[in-house]
Design a protein around this motif. Structure first.
Motif, PDB file in Angstrom:
ATOM      1  N   PHE A 272       0.986  -1.224  -0.166  1.00  0.00           N
ATOM      2  CA  PHE A 272      -0.196   0.112  -0.028  1.00  0.00           C
ATOM      3  C   PHE A 272       0.932   1.216   0.038  1.00  0.00           C
ATOM      4  O   PHE A 272       1.354   1.644   0.838  1.00  0.00           O
ATOM      5  CB  PHE A 272      -0.919  -0.174   1.233  1.00  0.00           C
ATOM      6  CG  PHE A 272      -1.899  -1.324   1.130  1.00  0.00           C
ATOM      7  CD1 PHE A 272      -3.055  -0.749   0.695  1.00  0.00           C
ATOM      8  CD2 PHE A 272      -1.636  -2.438   1.563  1.00  0.00           C
ATOM      9  CE1 PHE A 272      -4.224  -2.072   0.439  1.00  0.00           C
ATOM     10  CE2 PHE A 272      -2.509  -3.463   1.378  1.00  0.00           C
ATOM     11  CZ  PHE A 272      -3.599  -3.294   1.212  1.00  0.00           C
ATOM     12  N   ASP A 273       1.065   1.766  -1.277  1.00  0.00           N
ATOM     13  CA  ASP A 273       1.718   3.084  -1.225  1.00  0.00           C
ATOM     14  C   ASP A 273       1.238   4.280  -1.164  1.00  0.00           C
ATOM     15  O   ASP A 273       0.193   4.666  -1.759  1.00  0.00           O
ATOM     16  CB  ASP A 273       2.488   3.090  -3.003  1.00  0.00           C
ATOM     17  CG  ASP A 273       3.412   4.210  -3.038  1.00  0.00           C
ATOM     18  OD1 ASP A 273       3.656   5.178  -2.107  1.00  0.00           O
ATOM     19  OD2 ASP A 273       4.100   4.203  -4.059  1.00  0.00           O
ATOM     20  N   PRO A 274       1.320   5.239   0.022  1.00  0.00           N
ATOM     21  CA  PRO A 274       0.451   6.218   0.288  1.00  0.00           C
ATOM     22  C   PRO A 274       0.620   7.376  -0.860  1.00  0.00           C
ATOM     23  O   PRO A 274      -0.398   8.034  -0.860  1.00  0.00           O
ATOM     24  CB  PRO A 274       1.058   6.639   1.535  1.00  0.00           C
ATOM     25  CG  PRO A 274       2.463   6.034   1.776  1.00  0.00           C
ATOM     26  CD  PRO A 274       2.302   4.769   0.972  1.00  0.00           C
ATOM     27  N   SER A 275       1.673   7.217  -1.628  1.00  0.00           N
ATOM     28  CA  SER A 275       1.806   8.310  -2.718  1.00  0.00           C
ATOM     29  C   SER A 275       0.571   8.089  -3.908  1.00  0.00           C
ATOM     30  O   SER A 275       0.455   8.905  -4.676  1.00  0.00           O
ATOM     31  CB  SER A 275       3.208   8.136  -3.038  1.00  0.00           C
ATOM     32  OG  SER A 275       3.387   7.301  -4.064  1.00  0.00           O
ATOM     33  N   VAL A 276      -0.022   6.555  -3.969  1.00  0.00           N
ATOM     34  CA  VAL A 276      -0.799   6.490  -4.986  1.00  0.00           C
ATOM     35  C   VAL A 276      -1.987   6.171  -4.491  1.00  0.00           C
ATOM     36  O   VAL A 276      -3.115   5.969  -5.300  1.00  0.00           O
ATOM     37  CB  VAL A 276      -0.132   5.473  -6.225  1.00  0.00           C
ATOM     38  CG1 VAL A 276       1.043   5.837  -6.655  1.00  0.00           C
ATOM     39  CG2 VAL A 276      -0.054   4.234  -5.187  1.00  0.00           C
ATOM     40  N   THR A 277      -2.233   5.796  -3.364  1.00  0.00           N
ATOM     41  CA  THR A 277      -3.666   5.254  -2.897  1.00  0.00           C
ATOM     42  C   THR A 277      -3.872   5.853  -1.405  1.00  0.00           C
ATOM     43  O   THR A 277      -2.784   6.134  -0.638  1.00  0.00           O
ATOM     44  CB  THR A 277      -3.665   3.778  -2.883  1.00  0.00           C
ATOM     45  OG1 THR A 277      -5.351   3.669  -2.440  1.00  0.00           O
ATOM     46  CG2 THR A 277      -2.830   3.309  -1.878  1.00  0.00           C
ATOM     47  N   SER A 278      -5.204   5.953  -1.105  1.00  0.00           N
ATOM     48  CA  SER A 278      -5.573   6.197   0.410  1.00  0.00           C
ATOM     49  C   SER A 278      -5.639   5.095   1.111  1.00  0.00           C
ATOM     50  O   SER A 278      -5.935   5.276   2.269  1.00  0.00           O
ATOM     51  CB  SER A 278      -6.704   7.214   0.436  1.00  0.00           C
ATOM     52  OG  SER A 278      -7.957   6.359  -0.186  1.00  0.00           O
ATOM     53  N   LEU A 279      -5.774   3.856   0.563  1.00  0.00           N
ATOM     54  CA  LEU A 279      -5.967   2.804   1.215  1.00  0.00           C
ATOM     55  C   LEU A 279      -4.479   2.430   2.092  1.00  0.00           C
ATOM     56  O   LEU A 279      -3.591   2.756   1.649  1.00  0.00           O
ATOM     57  CB  LEU A 279      -6.179   1.483   0.400  1.00  0.00           C
ATOM     58  CG  LEU A 279      -7.291   1.270  -0.340  1.00  0.00           C
ATOM     59  CD1 LEU A 279      -7.547   0.309  -1.432  1.00  0.00           C
ATOM     60  CD2 LEU A 279      -8.450   1.045   0.572  1.00  0.00           C
ATOM     61  N   THR A 280      -4.840   1.744   3.205  1.00  0.00           N
ATOM     62  CA  THR A 280      -3.629   1.219   3.949  1.00  0.00           C
ATOM     63  C   THR A 280      -3.988  -0.310   4.317  1.00  0.00           C
ATOM     64  O   THR A 280      -5.135  -0.558   4.295  1.00  0.00           O
ATOM     65  CB  THR A 280      -3.688   2.075   5.441  1.00  0.00           C
ATOM     66  OG1 THR A 280      -4.885   1.742   6.173  1.00  0.00           O
ATOM     67  CG2 THR A 280      -3.436   3.533   5.140  1.00  0.00           C
ATOM     68  N   ALA A 281      -2.998  -0.951   4.846  1.00  0.00           N
ATOM     69  CA  ALA A 281      -2.948  -2.460   5.072  1.00  0.00           C
ATOM     70  C   ALA A 281      -3.856  -2.715   6.285  1.00  0.00           C
ATOM     71  O   ALA A 281      -4.523  -3.760   6.114  1.00  0.00           O
ATOM     72  CB  ALA A 281      -1.521  -2.938   5.212  1.00  0.00           C
ATOM     73  N   ASP A 282      -4.181  -1.853   6.951  1.00  0.00           N
ATOM     74  CA  ASP A 282      -5.113  -1.998   8.112  1.00  0.00           C
ATOM     75  C   ASP A 282      -6.407  -1.186   8.295  1.00  0.00           C
ATOM     76  O   ASP A 282      -7.123  -0.833   8.743  1.00  0.00           O
ATOM     77  CB  ASP A 282      -4.376  -1.554   9.520  1.00  0.00           C
ATOM     78  CG  ASP A 282      -3.918  -0.105   9.665  1.00  0.00           C
ATOM     79  OD1 ASP A 282      -3.984   0.632   8.622  1.00  0.00           O
ATOM     80  OD2 ASP A 282      -3.548   0.200  10.551  1.00  0.00           O
ATOM     81  N   TYR A 283      -6.664  -1.224   6.722  1.00  0.00           N
ATOM     82  CA  TYR A 283      -8.001  -0.354   6.484  1.00  0.00           C
ATOM     83  C   TYR A 283      -9.425  -0.953   7.263  1.00  0.00           C
ATOM     84  O   TYR A 283      -9.606  -2.203   7.288  1.00  0.00           O
ATOM     85  CB  TYR A 283      -8.369  -0.595   5.077  1.00  0.00           C
ATOM     86  CG  TYR A 283      -9.804   0.102   4.518  1.00  0.00           C
ATOM     87  CD1 TYR A 283      -9.733   1.531   4.162  1.00  0.00           C
ATOM     88  CD2 TYR A 283     -11.050  -0.504   4.560  1.00  0.00           C
ATOM     89  CE1 TYR A 283     -10.848   2.170   3.889  1.00  0.00           C
ATOM     90  CE2 TYR A 283     -12.088   0.261   4.224  1.00  0.00           C
ATOM     91  CZ  TYR A 283     -12.057   1.520   4.096  1.00  0.00           C
ATOM     92  OH  TYR A 283     -13.262   2.263   3.578  1.00  0.00           O
TER      93      TYR A 283
END
Length: 430
Positions: A272-283
């Motif tokens: 989960f790359d924060p530079s390309v997505t708002s998703l995180t691994a612990d969504y």
């Protein structure tokens, strides 16, 4: 009972925005029909599913014609697969097929059973049948004969001594286009470990292989990494399996997703790359895996315990997944469905062009399901001639390598650049 009608508002409900198009399958609310799509044909033409009244339907998304049939079983009916010419498979008590051309349904089994998937040509159907006391089912294959009728065949189940646990039956859930691979699950308590069947050299029988075996951790002293390894989809070419996982060391016990390459036997996990997505691994409360295309592009849901469902996509060759609304921001309808907190991708075509989703809309103050189709490569996306460009980035564009891999910066050689209007052009970077 059978109902056929033309969706007059089909054209008006098509929102064409740059390189994507959203086509809504309008509900016939006046007559009480709310369509919930559950399967999309490989050619992107037919949608199959059920409605809120317990009936089944197949819709031609191109012409807008729907064939509907009331369910005969009091528990409801559902279609879960559909061929390229509109033959749906599912259940209404026993497993059945429902033909769009004639509007006629035909049972393919005498007893309680479920048809889960059908090949694009309709030759093979997989599912579960021969239920035992305690709701134990067994994986089954239905093969169409020369006379057009389906004959049920048993699929072998793994030996419990090899598994290390006592499996209580299972189900065959997905089948490749040529019928050479089948994927499903076994039943072990509340777990459904993934299992696969491979067509033998006699081109008739199948051998079983529990693909979850080297990943599934069932005891405290087990070094294997996951306490859940469940299949969610199989690509049409049989190369990729979309899987849903729970890490044994997870503090929350939430699910993640991955894609398993059946040729290399390698499991890929997203980053989960924060530079390309708002998703995180612990969504929030984790993820649910859904279907997968022939190149490994898969769709999934970021979900929560309060029922929120937001769709995402993990494209082939990319490390980081994204929300579907992030990947296709021009198709603003996706974000609108997201705002209603229930938006689920249920299928994707082998070429990853079409994605079938079910969202909710407000209807007289009440949430109402709505099925819609996203065309990610709508008209007006032709590639122009090659231009010469120095190694400097362009603003507000999407950039891809010649093999389709997305990149945030120019790379040496031919780049495919998609501008804000959705127009694509080849650019040669020196």
């Amino acid at each position: 009972m059978k109902k056929t009608f033309i969706l007059l508002c089909m054209a008006a409900s098509c929102a064409v925005v740059n390189a994507q198009k959203v086509t809504v399958l309008p509900n016939d609310v006046v007559n009480g029909y709310v369509y919930i799509g559950s399967a999309l044909s490989n050619n992107g033409k037919y949608i199959a599913g059920s409605d809120m009244s317990g009936g089944i339907f197949v819709a031609d998304i191109q012409s807008g014609e729907v064939k509907w049939k009331a369910g005969e079983d009091k528990l409801g009916a559902e279609l879960r697969g559909v061929t390229n010419d509109g033959l749906g498979c599912g259940y209404d008590g026993p497993a059945l097929v429902f033909d769009f051309k004639t509007g006629i349904s035909t049972f393919i089994d005498e007893n309680e059973s479920i048809a889960e998937s059908i090949t694009p040509d309709g030759k093979f159907i997989v599912g579960s049948a021969d239920w035992e006391q305690g709701f134990i089912t067994h994986p089954r294959l239905w093969r169409r004969g020369d006379d057009g009728t389906y004959v049920k065949e048993a699929l072998c189940e793994p030996n419990n001594s090899y598994l290390g646990y006592n499996s209580l039956g299972g189900s065959a859930r997905f089948i490749s286009a040529d019928g050479s691979m089948i994927v499903g699950d076994l039943c072990y308590g509340i777990l459904y470990p993934a299992v696969s069947w491979f067509l033998n050299s006699d081109e008739t029988s199948y051998s079983v292989f529990p693909i979850s075996h080297r990943f599934l951790n069932l005891t405290d002293d087990d070094s294997r990494p996951y306490i859940k390894f469940q299949a969610a989809g199989l690509s049409s070419n049989g190369k990729w399996i979309a899987v849903e996982l729970t890490d044994k060391d997870s503090k929350t016990g939430t699910s993640i997703f991955g894609r398993y390459n059946t040729e290399t036997e390698v499991l890929e996990l997203p980053e989960f790359d924060p530079s390309v997505t708002s998703l995180t691994a612990d969504y929030d409360e984790g993820f649910m895996a859904y279907k997968i295309a022939d190149d490994g592009t898969m769709v999934f849901v970021a979900g929560s315990t309060n029922g929120t469902r937001i769709p995402g996509i993990w494209k082939a060759g990319e490390k980081s997944p994204r929300l579907l609304s992030e990947e296709y921001p021009e198709a603003t309808e996706i974000a609108k469905y997201d705002e209603n907190l229930y938006n689920t991708p249920v299928d994707i075509t082998p070429d990853a062009r079409y994605i079938l989703l079910v969202g909710t809309v407000d209807y007289s103050g009440m949430p109402l399901y709505e099925t819609y189709l996203l065309d990610t490569q709508a008209e007006g996306t032709g590639v122009e001639e090659i231009n010469i460009e120095k190694s400097a980035d362009l603003s507000n564009v999407k950039r891809y390598t010649i093999d389709g891999r997305r990149t945030s910066t120019p790379v040496s050689g031919v780049n495919i650049v998609v501008g804000p209007s959705g127009k694509a052009r080849k650019v040669l970077v020196k």
